[in-house]
Design an enzyme around this catalytic site. Structure first.
Site, PDB file in Angstrom:
ATOM      1  N   ASN A   1       0.825  -1.111   0.089  1.00  0.00           N
ATOM      2  CA  ASN A   1      -0.098   0.026  -0.115  1.00  0.00           C
ATOM      3  C   ASN A   1       1.029   1.314   0.145  1.00  0.00           C
ATOM      4  OD1 ASN A   1      -1.552   2.032   1.158  1.00  0.00           O
ATOM      5  ND2 ASN A   1      -3.288   0.623   1.375  1.00  0.00           N
TER       6      ASN A   1
ATOM      7  N   HIS B   1      -3.364   0.349  -3.693  1.00  0.00           N
ATOM      8  CA  HIS B   1      -3.498  -0.706  -2.572  1.00  0.00           C
ATOM      9  C   HIS B   1      -2.376  -1.616  -2.630  1.00  0.00           C
ATOM     10  CE1 HIS B   1      -7.726   0.418  -1.246  1.00  0.00           C
ATOM     11  NE2 HIS B   1      -7.113   1.335  -1.859  1.00  0.00           N
TER      12      HIS B   1
ATOM     13  N   GLU C   1      -2.570  -4.925  -3.210  1.00  0.00           N
ATOM     14  CA  GLU C   1      -3.075  -5.821  -4.339  1.00  0.00           C
ATOM     15  C   GLU C   1      -2.727  -5.126  -5.474  1.00  0.00           C
ATOM     16  OE1 GLU C   1      -5.482  -6.686  -0.701  1.00  0.00           O
ATOM     17  OE2 GLU C   1      -4.946  -4.811  -1.722  1.00  0.00           O
TER      18      GLU C   1
ATOM     19  N   CYS D   1     -10.091  -5.102   0.040  1.00  0.00           N
ATOM     20  CA  CYS D   1     -11.246  -4.491  -0.072  1.00  0.00           C
ATOM     21  C   CYS D   1     -12.257  -4.574  -1.391  1.00  0.00           C
ATOM     22  CB  CYS D   1     -10.751  -2.739   0.017  1.00  0.00           C
ATOM     23  SG  CYS D   1      -9.971  -2.298  -1.521  1.00  0.00           S
TER      24      CYS D   1
ATOM     25  N   CYS E   1     -10.119  -4.358  -4.483  1.00  0.00           N
ATOM     26  CA  CYS E   1      -9.213  -5.195  -4.842  1.00  0.00           C
ATOM     27  C   CYS E   1      -9.570  -6.352  -5.170  1.00  0.00           C
ATOM     28  CB  CYS E   1      -7.874  -5.324  -3.576  1.00  0.00           C
ATOM     29  SG  CYS E   1      -7.096  -3.604  -3.619  1.00  0.00           S
TER      30      CYS E   1
ATOM     31  N   ASP F   1      -8.473   5.087   4.291  1.00  0.00           N
ATOM     32  CA  ASP F   1      -8.144   3.886   3.378  1.00  0.00           C
ATOM     33  C   ASP F   1      -9.286   2.918   3.197  1.00  0.00           C
ATOM     34  OD1 ASP F   1      -5.703   2.662   2.183  1.00  0.00           O
ATOM     35  OD2 ASP F   1      -6.551   0.808   3.321  1.00  0.00           O
TER      36      ASP F   1
END
Length: 149
Positions: A37, A48, A50, A75, A78, A138
């Site tokens: 991140n 992020h 990912e 999230c 992602c 975030d």
């Protein structure tokens, strides 16, 4: 594989960012890419862990046999990436802090493996305790409605 993602999370923390790391491997365990991140460091809300690992992987002819490893349940943003590119396996360090889209991905046939890592949990929750405002940003929560674990 999780050790690589944890290294990335720790690097992000050392840079002043949110400690969430990710990596992409072949199903045989060969590392393709890694990332963390970088929202705080680069002022870009789309970076992020990912997505950073995904971008660093470059173009692939197929993603179905790849393994995305992340220190935290992804999230919805992602999770959409995993779904869109049909990444076949998702290894999650922990989902106690944040559930994200793991149930949705599992329902869609993604092989989701939740390791429930105490190390991942402690790393992120230490950050959340000291930076609740950045964490709420975030995950897209307003400060007054967000609840820390």
């Amino acid at each position: 594989m999780l050790a690589v993602a944890i290294e990335e999370a720790r690097q992000g923390l050392a840079e002043g960012g949110i400690p969430i790391g990710a990596a992409i491997f072949t199903k045989e365990g060969i590392l393709i890419s890694r990332g963390h991140n970088r929202r705080v460091q680069q002022g870009d809300p789309s970076i992020h862990g990912e997505t950073d690992a995904f971008r660093r992987a470059g173009r692939q002819t197929s993603y179905r046999n790849l393994v995305m490893v992340t220190t935290l349940a992804p999230c919805w943003y992602c999770s959409g990436l995993v779904r869109q590119f049909q990444i076949g396996t998702l290894v999650v360090g922990e989902s106690r802090t944040f559930q994200g889209g793991v149930d949705w991905l599992s329902d869609l046939g993604v092989n989701v493996i939740d390791l429930d890592s105490q190390e991942c949990f402690d790393l992120l929750n230490g950050y959340i305790t000291t930076h609740p405002d950045v964490w709420n940003e975030d995950i897209g929560e307003e400060p007054e409605t967000a609840v820390a674990p």
